[in-house]
Design an enzyme around this catalytic site. Structure first.
Site, PDB file in Angstrom:
ATOM      1  N   PHE A 206      -2.565   3.725 -35.139  1.00 55.35           N
ATOM      2  CA  PHE A 206      -1.203   3.771 -35.669  1.00 55.35           C
ATOM      3  C   PHE A 206      -0.179   3.506 -34.570  1.00 55.35           C
ATOM      4  O   PHE A 206       0.954   3.151 -34.850  1.00 55.35           O
ATOM      5  CB  PHE A 206      -0.933   5.119 -36.345  1.00 55.35           C
ATOM      6  CG  PHE A 206      -0.478   6.202 -35.423  1.00 55.35           C
ATOM      7  CD1 PHE A 206      -1.361   6.924 -34.675  1.00 55.35           C
ATOM      8  CD2 PHE A 206       0.883   6.492 -35.306  1.00 55.35           C
ATOM      9  CE1 PHE A 206      -0.922   7.917 -33.813  1.00 55.35           C
ATOM     10  CE2 PHE A 206       1.319   7.490 -34.459  1.00 55.35           C
ATOM     11  CZ  PHE A 206       0.420   8.204 -33.701  1.00 55.35           C
ATOM     12  N   LYS A 207      -0.577   3.653 -33.317  1.00 51.82           N
ATOM     13  CA  LYS A 207       0.376   3.438 -32.229  1.00 51.82           C
ATOM     14  C   LYS A 207       0.789   1.978 -32.077  1.00 51.82           C
ATOM     15  O   LYS A 207       1.725   1.683 -31.335  1.00 51.82           O
ATOM     16  CB  LYS A 207      -0.197   3.968 -30.915  1.00 51.82           C
ATOM     17  CG  LYS A 207      -0.306   5.484 -30.903  1.00 51.82           C
ATOM     18  CD  LYS A 207      -0.742   6.005 -29.553  1.00 51.82           C
ATOM     19  CE  LYS A 207      -0.760   7.517 -29.510  1.00 51.82           C
ATOM     20  NZ  LYS A 207      -1.905   8.087 -30.258  1.00 51.82           N
ATOM     21  N   ASP A 208       0.115   1.077 -32.788  1.00 54.34           N
ATOM     22  CA  ASP A 208       0.498  -0.335 -32.737  1.00 54.34           C
ATOM     23  C   ASP A 208       1.968  -0.525 -33.090  1.00 54.34           C
ATOM     24  O   ASP A 208       2.652  -1.349 -32.470  1.00 54.34           O
ATOM     25  CB  ASP A 208      -0.354  -1.163 -33.716  1.00 54.34           C
ATOM     26  CG  ASP A 208      -1.727  -1.496 -33.142  1.00 54.34           C
ATOM     27  OD1 ASP A 208      -1.843  -1.636 -31.909  1.00 54.34           O
ATOM     28  OD2 ASP A 208      -2.683  -1.616 -33.926  1.00 54.34           O
TER      29      ASP A 208
ATOM     30  N   ALA B 259       4.249   0.677 -30.199  1.00 56.32           N
ATOM     31  CA  ALA B 259       4.067  -0.145 -29.004  1.00 56.32           C
ATOM     32  C   ALA B 259       4.644  -1.539 -29.201  1.00 56.32           C
ATOM     33  O   ALA B 259       5.287  -2.089 -28.299  1.00 56.32           O
ATOM     34  CB  ALA B 259       2.586  -0.239 -28.643  1.00 56.32           C
TER      35      ALA B 259
END
Ligand SMILES: *Cc1c(COP(=O)(O)O)cnc(C)c1O
Length: 430
Positions: free
Chosen positions: A106-108, A111
């Site tokens: 989910f950090k895509d 970022a």
């Protein structure tokens, strides 16, 4: 929109400055000066908006005039290049899958959004390199590496704890090359995070233009609000209030959910589901915040002993424990319970979860007993393939390798080993 340091209300900066600096000079986290709720009309007609349009409405007040509309729309469309499906698991219980992006974490979103904002701000300064320094306990590194790959004038240095991240996670941050560099630290995640914090305070590194890409950076943190709006869009026709369970480590994601509620989203309750790193559940029980060193668990992206975003959550509730408890619960689950949940979800509900999502499910089940007329949503924050060493033996089945992962499997890992702050400093001085 301006931001102030949570350590000093009088230290005020623009969105641009907050993104470039990451952390205030007094080590405080940046926090928006005001949060203006979105008009009711927006919520009433949300199903007619595309995800990109929703994201634009949600983020625009936080960016203000620092990025022109057309550029911000471009950043958003590059950020949201994949789906965010809400998958029915049981009646009135859903998994919001946040792992369909390029690194399957989910950090895509955070970022990709942050790297593009920084690239926009860097366009104006010629020949001025910025070093993005980031500590990862698992998924951040890969998402940041992929999000910043090839972005001009930015060098990314990633610190990760030796032996504490999975093989695929390690490959995602050590095989990209170009402007991405990986440092393997002889220690645990907290050691990595401490070194990063120390580097930011080190006067002798001032000329290096260091910035962070952890969720302390507002450009990583704020776009996570989008997920909650996307879930609402998909579940709106059910006409029930929503309970969200977030598997939590540094508490950035759940803190963004609370921001979404402040903007007017009808969320009736939050559950912060944690592994054995139970600083917040203990706080809710005792009223005493006493962080502990992090413990290694099977949900390693949440192995955080002192969640950095917790001060933001306290600010959102005006440091009022009772107001906070009305909206918010937190539960801790050990590795065995997590593994049992993965097996239960697979055998009884035909769903393959990885350890973080399984903890989200467990916390949600516990809390839903108090919310009979609501819909429960847990966030599934990574694809099971990223934790295949844990998941495959539990479900006794091989997982198919998605195409995003195939690309890194046969590449050589390139990294430098370091063991203390002096090593990091000499590396950065080069
Ligand atoms: C980072 C991460 C989390 C924790 O998110 P926070 O915003 O730090 O609370 C949960 N699951 C996965 C897979 C992660 O990578």
């Amino acid at each position: 929109m301006n931001y102030y340091s949570l350590n000093n209300k009088n230290h005020i900066v623009s969105f641009k400055e907050a993104v470039i600096k990451g952390l205030a000079p007094d080590r405080g986290l940046y926090f928006p000066e005001k949060i203006v709720p979105l008009p009711q009309e927006f919520f009433d007609s949300i199903t007619e908006y595309s995800n990109e349009e929703i994201a634009f409405q949600v983020i625009k007040q936080f960016v203000g005039n620092d990025i022109p509309k057309i550029e911000l729309e471009q950043i958003i469309s590059e950020t949201l290049c994949f789906d965010f499906p809400c998958v029915a698991i049981e009646s009135d219980l859903y998994s919001l899958e946040l792992f369909h992006g390029p690194t399957m974490a989910f950090k895509d979103v955070g970022a990709r959004f942050m790297s593009r904002c920084l690239a926009y701000f860097n366009k104006e300064k010629q020949n001025n390199n910025t070093i993005v320094l980031v500590a990862t306990s698992g998924d951040t590194g890969g998402a940041v590496a992929s999000g910043f790959l090839g972005v001009k004038n930015i060098k990314v240095v990633i610190l990760y704890p030796s032996g504490k991240v999975s093989d695929i996670q390690e490959r995602q941050l050590t095989t990209l090359g170009e402007n991405i560099f990986a440092l393997e630290v002889d220690g645990v995640f907290d050691d990595c995070q401490d070194m990063v914090k120390k580097a930011f305070l080190d006067e002798s590194l001032a000329s290096k233009n260091l910035t962070s890409a952890n969720s302390i950076n507002i450009a990583r943190w704020l776009p996570q609000m989008f997920y909650f709006f996307f879930a609402f869009k998909q579940l709106k026709s059910r006409n029930k209030s929503l309970v969200f369970s977030c598997p939590s480590g540094n508490f950035g994601n759940i803190c963004a959910g609370i921001m979404a509620k402040k903007l007017g989203l009808p969320i009736s309750h939050f559950v912060a589901s944690t592994n054995a790193n139970d600083t917040v559940p203990r706080f809710l029980e005792t009223g005493i915040y006493s962080p502990k060193p992090s413990l290694a668990t099977v949900s390693n992206a949440m192995d955080v002993g002192n969640p950095s975003n917790f001060v933001r959550i306290q600010a959102l509730y005006n440091d009022d424990l009772n107001e906070f408890k009305n909206d918010f619960s937190s539960y801790s689950f050990d590795d065995q319970t997590t593994k049992n949940a993965i097996q239960y979800l697979f055998h009884n509900l035909d769903y393959i979860a990885e350890p973080h999502g399984a903890i989200g499910y467990l916390g949600l089940k516990q809390e839903m007993q108090n919310h009979e007329n609501s819909i429960g949503v847990f966030l599934e924050t990574a694809h099971p393939i990223k934790f295949l060493d844990t998941v495959e033996p539990l479900i006794n089945q091989k997982l198919a390798i998605p195409k995003q992962i195939e690309g890194v499997l046969n590449k050589e890992k390139i990294k430098i080993k370091i063991s203390n702050y002096e090593d990091l400093k000499s590396y950065l001085m080069l």
